[in-house]
Scaffold this active site. Sequence first.
Site, short mmCIF file in Angstrom:
data_model
loop_
_atom_site.label_atom_id
_atom_site.label_comp_id
_atom_site.label_asym_id
_atom_site.label_seq_id
_atom_site.Cartn_x
_atom_site.Cartn_y
_atom_site.Cartn_z
N ASP A 73 24.10 21.51 46.46
CA ASP A 73 22.83 22.23 45.79
C ASP A 73 23.43 22.54 44.36
OD1 ASP A 73 24.12 24.69 46.09
OD2 ASP A 73 23.30 24.65 48.36
N LYS B 264 17.47 23.83 45.52
CA LYS B 264 17.38 25.43 45.63
C LYS B 264 17.52 26.18 44.41
CE LYS B 264 19.77 26.43 49.99
NZ LYS B 264 21.00 27.69 50.05
N MET C 128 22.78 37.08 42.04
CA MET C 128 21.41 36.86 41.83
C MET C 128 20.85 38.05 41.42
SD MET C 128 20.91 34.87 45.43
CE MET C 128 22.09 35.65 46.46
N1 SAH Z 1 28.07 31.35 47.90
C1 SAH Z 1 28.24 31.98 46.46
C2 SAH Z 1 27.16 32.69 45.88
C3 SAH Z 1 25.68 31.95 46.07
S1 SAH Z 1 24.35 33.19 45.65
C4 SAH Z 1 29.41 32.39 46.20
O1 SAH Z 1 30.20 32.85 47.08
O2 SAH Z 1 29.87 32.54 44.97
C5 SAH Z 1 24.11 32.51 43.93
C6 SAH Z 1 24.56 33.71 42.72
O3 SAH Z 1 25.94 33.63 42.75
C7 SAH Z 1 24.24 33.28 41.62
O4 SAH Z 1 23.02 33.82 41.35
C8 SAH Z 1 25.16 34.05 40.77
O5 SAH Z 1 24.85 35.54 40.73
C9 SAH Z 1 26.52 33.82 41.59
N2 SAH Z 1 27.39 32.90 40.91
C10 SAH Z 1 27.54 31.83 41.47
N3 SAH Z 1 28.53 31.06 40.80
C11 SAH Z 1 28.72 31.74 39.66
C12 SAH Z 1 29.21 31.62 38.25
N4 SAH Z 1 29.79 30.33 38.15
N5 SAH Z 1 29.21 32.38 37.22
C13 SAH Z 1 28.47 33.36 37.47
N6 SAH Z 1 27.79 33.74 38.63
C14 SAH Z 1 27.79 32.91 39.84
#
Ligand code: SAH
Length: 476
Positions: free
Chosen positions: A250, A272, A385
């Site tokens: 995704d 998504k 998020m």
């Molecule tokens: N499973 C993922 C999170 C999924 S929820 C993890 O463990 O990181 C999605 C959220 O993750 C986004 O809205 C943001 O808040 C955060 N996120 C994921 N990658 C990011 C990145 N490279 N930089 C900043 N925020 C990030």
Amino acid sequence: MEYLPIFIQIKNRPCLVVGGGSIAARKVALLRKAQADVTVVSPQLCAELEGLSQQGLIEHKARIFEDSDLDECVIVIAATDQHDVNQHISDLANKFSVPVNVVDNPKQGSFIMPSIIDRSPVVIAVSTGGSSPVLARLIRTRLEGSIPAAYGQLAKLVESFRDKVKAAFPDVESRRSFWEKILQGSVAEMVFTGHENDAKKMLDKAIDEQSVVPQIPGEVFLVGAGPGDPDLLTFRALRLMQQADVVVYDRLVSPAIMEMVRRDAEVVYVGKERDKHTMQQENINQLLVRLAKEGKRVLRLKGGDPFIFGRGGEEIELLAEEGVAFQVVPGITAATGCSSYAGIPLTHRDYAQSCVFVTGHLKDGSVDLNWKALAHPNQTVVFYMGLHGAPTLCKEMVAHGLPPTTPVALVEQGTTPQQRVYIATLDTLLDVIASEDIKPPTLIIVGEVVSLHEKLSWLEEHHVDNEDSVFAYKDQ
Ligand code: SAH
């Protein structure tokens, strides 16, 4: 080729090391690993060798080298710090055709010691012919990373099945093809993940069915791809990425990471985006089951860690119910990736003794969190998020007792070349969001630790001006 690589059987055979310092100790350790009977000739011993001698694990002759020491030994290592003594040992050994290694001076001896990757019984030896031991070590490090630690177990399994397979497939060609399939398929993967008994059962079944192409059921790899920088992938993630038949990913998986999946794998984007799911979660769950049941190795690649706000749990629940095999590979979650790359330690003895990861976006779209538990002075709170809910989170954190001056960091596209870090306070965050063109994904870090960014930030941000997010995001 300057040297012929060979592997010598020295188990229970006499090997001689001349010298008693730390370099000699390293050679002794290697010889002992190969189960040799080691004799050390040296007036003095370093503490490590002294210990071995006292435990009776090596024989020690406490004197200088005598020519008769060479009698009957299978190999000799000259590890003294005296050039002429080493030369004498080397000359004598050559005269009697005993292989000799002179440490730190390969040209003086008749054999050299390679850099070793030990996955016994699989052993890989790397040599640069003595020209650069550092280069040999670097090559070794690369190989260490790409060869799973459990290769040894796999080799032992093959060994124990050799006769059976030979009987079942008398012709060499079909046997070779059988092993090739086995060693690259699910049987190997089971060994790597510690399911040796299942691997044996599957191998037995494949032999019984006499199938040259064993019917291997499909499976799902639920893999965390980390926050964006491909360097942050795990070895296992990379290996499975290169094995998959289908990749289901995704928008949080960065393009740089998608570049690294097997070229001929089928790729399915399941989107998504916020409030606009390209494919409903239930459909994704079912897609994974269907693909695996078709016998495919399905890589479900997710941003960050699959078990942190990644719905990984929901996806494998259905797999478990349907009896589809799966494995889960953790990834670096956005909170740890972004905090490291922004120079903001999530805990610090002076500022925060606890750290909480929360989602700023609930299933029904609201932001209804336990604010009382979150608004603590010595705690770091990381909002995933959180961009849309930022007005609520700033208001509620202050309403529940945090000073409006509490520092806040907003990390945009963390760990990618497009990373940006905005520093604000609970009072000013909304102004920053309003005045900057923020690109998703973003992470919000609240707490006193954010003040350390000024001192600890180490990554140079390039501020590349790109229209869209590097991720396949349109909106957050
Ligand atoms: N499973 C993922 C999170 C999924 S929820 C993890 O463990 O990181 C999605 C959220 O993750 C986004 O809205 C943001 O808040 C955060 N996120 C994921 N990658 C990011 C990145 N490279 N930089 C900043 N925020 C990030």
